[in-house]
Structure formats: C-alpha cells, structure tokens
Enzyme design. Structure first.
Site, PDB file in Angstrom:
ATOM      1  N   ASP A   1       0.810  -1.218   0.000  1.00 17.58           N
ATOM      2  CA  ASP A   1       0.000   0.000   0.000  1.00 17.58           C
ATOM      3  C   ASP A   1       0.843   1.268   0.000  1.00 17.58           C
ATOM      4  O   ASP A   1       2.064   1.232   0.204  1.00 17.58           O
ATOM      5  CB  ASP A   1      -0.960  -0.011   1.211  1.00 17.58           C
TER       6      ASP A   1
ATOM      7  N   HIS B   1      -7.163  -5.066  10.177  1.00 20.20           N
ATOM      8  CA  HIS B   1      -6.927  -4.878   8.741  1.00 20.20           C
ATOM      9  C   HIS B   1      -5.602  -5.501   8.290  1.00 20.20           C
ATOM     10  O   HIS B   1      -4.638  -5.575   9.050  1.00 20.20           O
ATOM     11  CB  HIS B   1      -6.993  -3.391   8.328  1.00 20.20           C
TER      12      HIS B   1
HETATM   13  C1  F6R Z   1       1.401  -1.468   6.079  1.00 19.99           C
HETATM   14  C2  F6R Z   1       0.128  -2.161   6.189  1.00 19.99           C
HETATM   15  C3  F6R Z   1      -0.680  -2.150   7.439  1.00 19.99           C
HETATM   16  C4  F6R Z   1       0.163  -2.407   8.687  1.00 19.99           C
HETATM   17  C5  F6R Z   1      -0.707  -2.340   9.939  1.00 19.99           C
HETATM   18  C6  F6R Z   1       0.105  -2.515  11.197  1.00 19.99           C
HETATM   19  O1  F6R Z   1       1.960  -1.631   4.800  1.00 19.99           O
HETATM   20  O2  F6R Z   1      -0.295  -2.721   5.224  1.00 19.99           O
HETATM   21  O3  F6R Z   1      -1.674  -3.133   7.345  1.00 19.99           O
HETATM   22  O4  F6R Z   1       0.771  -3.653   8.579  1.00 19.99           O
HETATM   23  O5  F6R Z   1      -1.382  -1.115   9.983  1.00 19.99           O
HETATM   24  O6  F6R Z   1       0.979  -1.445  11.344  1.00 19.99           O
HETATM   25  P1  F6R Z   1       2.092  -1.448  12.476  1.00 19.99           P
HETATM   26  O7  F6R Z   1       3.055  -2.508  12.112  1.00 19.99           O
HETATM   27  O8  F6R Z   1       2.706  -0.079  12.411  1.00 19.99           O
HETATM   28  O9  F6R Z   1       1.383  -1.710  13.758  1.00 19.99           O
END
Ligand code: F6R
Length: 260
Positions: free
Chosen positions: A67, A138
């Site tokens: 993304d 998500h």
């Molecule tokens: C990032 C993505 C998101 C993150 C998720 C968790 O490319 O696709 O789904 O993996 O928001 O983010 P963190 O690791 O910062 O808790």
C-alpha cells in the site's frame, strides 16, 4: 495455518527473516510482497544484516508493497516509498526497477491499480506475502467491511487507523484519509502468507483473525481460507488466543511429525 509464538519481538523478527531468506535462497527469481509500519522493521534489519554478513542476494528478487498513502509524493518522509528505501532497499542489493510500490500521486487511480495487479501477474505472482495487522484486524489497508474478494484499489482509512498512524506524523491532521491498497483477494493469491504481530494492542485482532469467524469485520480472518499462512507473533499479541497451549504443543512436537 501455523501459529508460532515467540517470547520477544527480536526473536519473532529473526525467525520471520529466516523464512523470507529461505524463499530468496531457494527461488531463482523470488517475488516478495512487503509491508510497512513498525512491525516489520526488525525483519528488514535482520534481512539487511544477512545481506551484509552472509551474502543474502537480492539481485534477482522482485518486491511488491501492499500500500501507499494517496496524495503523498514518494520523497515525503511519511510515504511508504521513503519508508521502504530508508528501512530496507538502500541496505540491500535489490535493483530499483524490481521494487514496486503503489503510487500515491497517480492522476488515474483506477488505471494505476489495474496496472499494479497486472505487474504482479506478469512476474508470476507473489511467492511470499509479508503482512502486519491493524488493531482493527486490517491487512494492507483493507479496513473492516472491505470485500474479502477485493482487488487493488483506492480505500478510505478508518478513523482508528488514522489515530494509530498519527504517531508517525507531526499531527493527526496530516495523516492522509485515502490509500491505495492491494485487496484481500489480491493478498489471498500469494503462494505463502507470513503475518507478523507484536504487542498487546494487537491481541484482540489476532485472536479474532485466527480463531474467530471469517468476516469482513476483521479482514485478516480471510487468511483462514488460505492454504499456507504462518502467524509469527509475540507472547503479548498471543495473549487473547484460546488455543494458545495447542499452538505451543504443535510447535514442540514438530520434529517428531511423521514424514509422508
Ligand atoms: C502497512 C500495512 C498495514 C500495517 C498495519 C500494522 O503496509 O499494510 O496493514 O501492517 O497497519 O501497522 P504497524 O506494524 O505499524 O502496527
């Protein structure tokens, strides 16, 4: 699915990096799906170390990121382009033209998303997709109530995601409201999935994803339909799992599993 519960974030990242390195080493032109956010940082550090100290070779690897924020140019410090360059790509020998990240500044999002999907197909599909998980369950930016069949598209972020990600920006108002994300359907086409999660604030989302019903209200739960998903999580993220003892038992018994 397989659930590995590791005592620390560092250990979780080490084992996850080893799984990714195995794909890079065994497939002549490996295609990796990559994630941003705080969770995979330790994995990218470990892969960069393996490149530096053990010669892990990325020359023939292709990557596709999940993304990108809509509206952020690639040199914006909070863009995922910038994130990937600073935290991973500049530390390894991957050719720039092999790294695909959705554009945050295209003037035709629909056409761009179709092109992105086509690039994945033209590369033979993703061998291993690395995923984090949001506190709302998500994957990518497939927020609750996303179609479980969705493809790469422009998506409106949930307020909880904007709040979670505000920590990376100077103030909350700067967090973009839209992002391009691979769809759940796109992610499910990867040959192998590796989802990583650490910390207490992921515990509910992880339990719902692994043990709850398949539902668009936790898009990670769609991975239950995938034939080869590995969850690599730390003990805090595992703290709401009902079957915790069983997962530990399975991993402890692994060496004795009869081979076909
Ligand atoms: C990032 C993505 C998101 C993150 C998720 C968790 O490319 O696709 O789904 O993996 O928001 O983010 P963190 O690791 O910062 O808790």
């Amino acid at each position: 699915m397989e659930v590995f519960i590791k005592p620390t974030y560092e250990e979780m990242c080490k084992v996850a990096a080893k799984l990714i390195a195995d794909v890079v080493n065994t497939k002549s032109h490996a295609v990796l799906g990559l994630a941003t956010g705080s969770t995979p940082l330790g994995i990218y550090r470990e892969l960069a170390r393996m490149h530096r100290e053990e010669g892990l070779d990325f020359e023939h690897v292709t990557t596709f990121n999940l993304d990108e924020y809509a509206g952020l140019p690639s040199d914006h410090p909070q863009s995922y382009h910038h994130f990937m360059h600073e935290n991973f790509f500049k530390h390894i020998n991957i050719p720039k033209q092999n790294t695909f990240i959705p554009s945050g500044t295209t003037n035709n999002y629909r056409a761009f998303c179709q092109w992105y999907e086509q690039q994945i197909k033209d590369c033979g599909g993703i061998d291993l997709q690395l995923l984090g998980i949001g506190s709302d369950g998500h994957i990518g930016f497939n927020e609750p109530a996303s179609s479980l069949n969705s493809r790469t598209r422009l998506k409106t972020l949930a307020e909880s995601t904007i709040n979670d990600n505000a920590r990376f920006f100077e103030n909350r108002d700067e967090v973009p409201i839209y992002a391009i994300t691979m769809g759940v359907g796109t992610i499910l086409e990867a040959r192998q999935i590796l989802l990583v999660a650490n910390g207490k604030n992921k515990a509910r989302a992880i339990a719902d994803a692994i043990e709850g019903p398949v539902t668009c209200m936790n898009t990670a739960s769609a991975l239950q339909l995938h034939p080869s998903t590995i969850y690599m999580i730390d003990t805090e993220a595992a703290s709401c799992l009902t079957m915790r003892e069983y997962y530990d038992w399975v991993q402890a018994k692994k060496p004795d599993v009869p081979q076909a």
